[in-house]
Design a protein around this motif. Structure first.
Motif, short mmCIF file in Angstrom:
data_model
loop_
_atom_site.label_atom_id
_atom_site.label_comp_id
_atom_site.label_asym_id
_atom_site.label_seq_id
_atom_site.Cartn_x
_atom_site.Cartn_y
_atom_site.Cartn_z
N THR A 7 -74.21 -32.10 -38.17
CA THR A 7 -75.66 -32.01 -37.94
C THR A 7 -76.39 -32.93 -38.91
N GLN A 8 -76.88 -34.05 -38.38
CA GLN A 8 -77.57 -35.04 -39.20
C GLN A 8 -79.02 -35.17 -38.76
N PRO A 9 -79.85 -35.81 -39.57
CA PRO A 9 -81.25 -36.04 -39.17
C PRO A 9 -81.30 -36.88 -37.89
N ALA A 69 -81.12 -40.60 -40.28
CA ALA A 69 -79.72 -40.32 -40.59
C ALA A 69 -79.10 -41.50 -41.33
N SER A 76 -74.96 -36.13 -43.76
CA SER A 76 -75.19 -37.57 -43.87
C SER A 76 -74.52 -38.15 -45.11
N ARG A 81 -78.51 -29.05 -45.30
CA ARG A 81 -77.31 -29.23 -44.46
C ARG A 81 -77.22 -30.66 -43.93
N GLN A 82 -78.36 -31.23 -43.54
CA GLN A 82 -78.37 -32.60 -43.03
C GLN A 82 -78.05 -33.61 -44.13
N TRP A 83 -78.55 -33.36 -45.35
CA TRP A 83 -78.22 -34.25 -46.46
C TRP A 83 -76.71 -34.24 -46.72
N PRO A 114 -84.95 -34.50 -44.37
CA PRO A 114 -83.68 -33.86 -43.98
C PRO A 114 -83.51 -32.53 -44.70
N THR A 115 -82.90 -31.58 -44.02
CA THR A 115 -82.58 -30.30 -44.64
C THR A 115 -81.37 -30.47 -45.56
#
Length: 293
Positions: A174-176, A181, A72, A67-69, A64-65
């Motif tokens: 914006t999640q994985p 996710a 989530s 932003r995704q971390w 995950p990026t």
């Protein structure tokens, strides 16, 4: 050979969702008899999240990026740290597992209310479900279980509201992709629960009993991994309204298991509340069934 296996897999997925998620309330009650509540929830999600994360990486899923971390992590905090953590604390404080499940069953009502903040317009049928559910909540609080534990009543309703808010908010984050996710949510949610356990001064005064270890293992393997995988499978295979039908099956399963295996007693007000809350969730789900969603 694949034709007869598919219906069996479908039945198995529904059984996992209805019975496993419905049984987790009783298993949590068993677990908190020998585990500090926040610590048990933390260990549950850290182990399950680590296993799912490792499995996804082995399958080639990207990390995950940042932003995704963050996204989530926010969802994991609301759903797992506040939602599941609240239920675990409430049951540790004496709230019956079946009553906790009934309170959490109001989550779809909160979902509709929070959806208004994102521009969702509720139908008359959905508003009827909300009103009916609120009456059910009122009756539930008149019962002996929640009257004996006002803090527990507040915790389970807070847990349902936090889960609902996190679920609605997650749709705009914006999640994985896929299970990654959920793995990220479990890791962050579990870490927050662990911090809460340390900050609140929880201590293991003695080693968990065999039942306590079995409860933790059940929650990790079946409650977190198997049931979640079944839910993802059903979302891809059947209509969302069918996949989310666990919302009005789980409380009934939880109440019956609590009575049968934990000697819990449900008063007249609470039985009536169960009928109203389950009826409210059915009303809310009817528009989805009619649209064939």
């Amino acid at each position: 050979m694949s034709a007869p296996r598919f219906p069996l897999l479908l039945v198995g997925a529904f059984a996992a969702l209805y019975l496993v998620w419905g049984s987790t309330y009783l298993v949590i009650r068993i677990g908190v008899e020998s585990w500090p509540p926040l610590l048990m929830a933390a260990v549950r999600f850290l182990i399950a999240g680590s296993l799912m994360f490792a499995w996804q990486r082995w399958r080639g899923a990207p990390l995950p990026t940042r932003r995704q971390w963050l996204a989530s992590g926010a969802v994991g905090f609301l759903l797992l740290s506040c939602g599941n953590g609240g239920v675990t604390l409430a049951e540790h404080g004496g709230v019956a597992s079946g009553v906790a499940a009934l309170a959490v069953a109001t989550m779809p009502l909160f979902t509709l209310v929070f959806g208004l903040f994102w521009g969702h317009r509720n139908t008359r049928l959905e508003w009827s479900g909300i009103i009916l559910g609120l009456i059910g909540i009122g009756l539930l609080n008149l019962g002996s279980n929640l009257q004996a534990s006002p803090l527990g009543a507040a915790l389970v309703l807070f847990a349902a509201a936090a889960w609902a808010f996190g679920s609605v908010w997650s749709k705009s984050l914006t999640q994985p992709a896929g299970p990654m996710a959920s793995a990220a949510q479990m890791l962050v949610g579990g870490a927050v629960l662990l911090i809460g356990s340390v900050a609140s001064g929880e201590r293991m005064t003695q080693a968990p009993t065999l039942a306590g270890w079995a409860a933790l293992a059940y929650l990790v393997l079946f409650g977190s991994i198997v049931a979640f995988s079944a839910y993802l499978y059903l979302l891809k295979t059947v209509r969302p309204a069918a996949a989310t039908s666990y919302a009005y099956v789980n409380p009934v399963v939880a109440v019956l298991l609590g009575i049968a295996f934990a000697g819990e007693r449900i008063g007249h007000e609470e039985w009536l509340a169960m009928g109203l809350i389950v009826g409210a969730v059915v009303l809310i789900g009817l528009p989805q069934w009619r649209r064939g969603a």
